[in-house]
Scaffold this motif. Structure first.
Motif, short mmCIF file in Angstrom:
data_model
loop_
_atom_site.label_atom_id
_atom_site.label_comp_id
_atom_site.label_asym_id
_atom_site.label_seq_id
_atom_site.Cartn_x
_atom_site.Cartn_y
_atom_site.Cartn_z
N ASP A 36 -12.44 63.23 -10.89
CA ASP A 36 -11.01 63.03 -11.12
C ASP A 36 -10.71 62.34 -12.44
OD1 ASP A 36 -10.48 64.11 -8.58
OD2 ASP A 36 -10.87 62.17 -7.63
N ALA A 37 -11.75 62.07 -13.23
CA ALA A 37 -11.55 61.34 -14.48
C ALA A 37 -11.05 62.28 -15.57
CB ALA A 37 -12.86 60.70 -14.92
N PRO A 38 -10.35 61.75 -16.57
CA PRO A 38 -9.90 62.59 -17.70
C PRO A 38 -11.10 63.22 -18.41
CG PRO A 38 -8.85 60.43 -17.74
CD PRO A 38 -9.92 60.36 -16.69
N LYS A 39 -10.97 64.46 -18.77
CA LYS A 39 -12.05 65.16 -19.45
C LYS A 39 -12.10 64.75 -20.93
CE LYS A 39 -12.96 67.21 -15.63
NZ LYS A 39 -14.11 66.74 -14.82
N GLY A 40 -13.29 64.72 -21.46
CA GLY A 40 -13.46 64.41 -22.87
C GLY A 40 -13.40 62.93 -23.21
N VAL A 41 -13.42 62.07 -22.17
CA VAL A 41 -13.41 60.63 -22.38
C VAL A 41 -14.71 60.05 -21.85
CG1 VAL A 41 -12.20 58.46 -21.94
CG2 VAL A 41 -10.91 60.59 -22.13
N HIS A 42 -15.37 59.23 -22.65
CA HIS A 42 -16.63 58.64 -22.23
C HIS A 42 -16.39 57.74 -21.01
CE1 HIS A 42 -20.34 56.29 -22.30
NE2 HIS A 42 -20.85 57.25 -23.08
N PRO A 43 -17.28 57.77 -20.00
CA PRO A 43 -17.09 56.96 -18.79
C PRO A 43 -16.91 55.47 -19.07
CG PRO A 43 -18.83 58.55 -18.43
CD PRO A 43 -18.46 58.65 -19.88
N ASN A 44 -17.52 54.96 -20.15
CA ASN A 44 -17.40 53.54 -20.45
C ASN A 44 -16.01 53.14 -20.92
OD1 ASN A 44 -20.06 53.27 -19.77
ND2 ASN A 44 -20.80 52.84 -21.83
N PHE A 45 -15.16 54.13 -21.22
CA PHE A 45 -13.81 53.83 -21.69
C PHE A 45 -12.76 54.14 -20.62
CE2 PHE A 45 -16.22 54.61 -25.57
CZ PHE A 45 -15.97 53.44 -26.27
N ILE A 46 -13.22 54.36 -19.40
CA ILE A 46 -12.30 54.64 -18.29
C ILE A 46 -12.30 53.45 -17.34
CG2 ILE A 46 -11.85 56.13 -16.30
CD1 ILE A 46 -13.13 58.41 -17.84
N PHE A 47 -11.10 52.95 -17.05
CA PHE A 47 -10.95 51.79 -16.19
C PHE A 47 -10.06 52.13 -15.01
CE2 PHE A 47 -12.04 50.29 -20.35
CZ PHE A 47 -12.86 49.19 -20.15
N LYS A 48 -10.16 51.32 -13.97
CA LYS A 48 -9.33 51.51 -12.79
C LYS A 48 -7.99 50.82 -12.98
CE LYS A 48 -13.23 51.79 -9.58
NZ LYS A 48 -13.88 51.19 -8.39
N THR A 49 -6.96 51.42 -12.39
CA THR A 49 -5.63 50.84 -12.46
C THR A 49 -5.62 49.45 -11.84
OG1 THR A 49 -4.67 53.06 -12.30
CG2 THR A 49 -3.21 51.18 -11.87
N ASP A 50 -4.97 48.52 -12.50
CA ASP A 50 -4.81 47.14 -12.02
C ASP A 50 -6.14 46.39 -11.92
OD1 ASP A 50 -2.06 47.57 -11.71
OD2 ASP A 50 -2.35 48.36 -9.68
N LYS A 51 -7.18 46.89 -12.59
CA LYS A 51 -8.46 46.19 -12.61
C LYS A 51 -8.78 45.79 -14.05
CE LYS A 51 -9.50 46.74 -8.22
NZ LYS A 51 -9.71 45.63 -7.28
N SER A 52 -9.01 44.50 -14.26
CA SER A 52 -9.30 44.04 -15.62
C SER A 52 -10.76 44.26 -15.99
CB SER A 52 -8.96 42.55 -15.75
OG SER A 52 -9.71 41.78 -14.82
N ARG A 53 -11.61 44.36 -14.98
CA ARG A 53 -13.04 44.54 -15.25
C ARG A 53 -13.58 45.67 -14.38
NH1 ARG A 53 -16.23 39.01 -14.82
NH2 ARG A 53 -17.83 40.38 -15.72
N VAL A 54 -14.49 46.44 -14.92
CA VAL A 54 -15.13 47.54 -14.19
C VAL A 54 -16.63 47.48 -14.48
CG1 VAL A 54 -15.33 50.04 -13.96
CG2 VAL A 54 -13.08 49.01 -14.28
N ASN A 55 -17.41 47.60 -13.44
CA ASN A 55 -18.87 47.65 -13.61
C ASN A 55 -19.27 49.08 -13.92
OD1 ASN A 55 -21.62 47.43 -13.56
ND2 ASN A 55 -21.74 46.43 -11.56
#
Length: 228
Positions: A36-55
């Motif tokens: 469900d992630a945007p295509k063409g975007v590296h996974p390390n630059f995708i964050f969850k809504t309302d989450k300041s940190r993502v592992n």
């Protein structure tokens, strides 16, 4: 593991044993986030809504905490059992060739070209003073390998559905489908440890489409949707 190896009885009150995991797991990863992630975007630059940190490390297979916290000790243990893994690999390759191909493909595709500490398995566990209740290792892929060591009496390994009871000697090698057969140890007395080689069945999802971060065009398919 100084101080951990000593003579003991598993039928005493409050008994417990030590398990040290040196494995690469995919079972804790975000297995479907990439779909469900945007295509063409590296996974390390995708964050969850309302989450300041993502592992972000949870989006790919990663080593167990013991390996991450103690890399030198893990490498030392891997070196100690290296000849054993070569022998096991030879026998699986000879007697279970199709399973061998399916087992090794996951560890051949670990991120950043990491190499498994127990090729062709995803890793190994060192159990010290092990005795268990009846269980199935439902996260194991296909089968595991058990190699006991020490000096003990009792401690037979029982496979419930088959009715087999194995009185294993030090450095015997037993391969059995740990995910499908209920197994347990009888009580033992003495010094007993074991090495268990195993793979995470959720590695199939990583092989199939990189947990959703890669196009689903891989030729490999286990055919087992329960593994997803």
């Amino acid at each position: 593991m100084g101080g951990e190896l000593y003579s003991d009885k598993s039928d005493r009150p409050g008994y417990s044993y030590l398990a040290w995991h040196c494995s690469y797991y995919n079972r804790y990863a975000e297995k479907f986030a990439g779909h469900d992630a945007p295509k063409g975007v590296h996974p390390n630059f995708i964050f969850k809504t309302d989450k300041s940190r993502v592992n972000h490390t949870q989006r790919v297979p990663h080593a167990s905490k013991e390996v991450e916290d103690n890399p030198k000790e893990a490498a030392m243990l891997a070196e100690m059992i290296h000849l054993i893994t070569i022998i096991v690999e030879h026998h699986i390759k000879q007697f279970l060739p199709e399973d061998y191909v399916e087992m090794q493909i996951y560890v051949s595709r670990l991120p950043l070209n990491e190499r498994s500490l127990a090729y062709p398995f995803g890793g190994f566990v060192v159990n010290i003073g092990v005795t268990t209740r009846g269980h199935r290792d439902r996260f194991d892929k296909k089968f595991c390998v058990i190699i006991p060591a020490g000096c003990w009496t009792g401690g037979e390994l029982c496979l419930f559905e088959t009715g087999f009871v194995f009185r294993l000697h030090p450095w015997d090698i037993l391969i059995f489908p740990s995910c499908d057969v209920t197994h347990f140890n009888l009580h033992y007395e003495g010094v007993r440890t074991s090495i268990v080689l195993h793979s995470d069945k959720y590695g199939d999802q990583w092989v199939r489409d990189g947990n959703g971060w890669l196009p689903n065009d891989n030729e490999y398919d286990s055919g087992d949707e329960d593994n997803v």
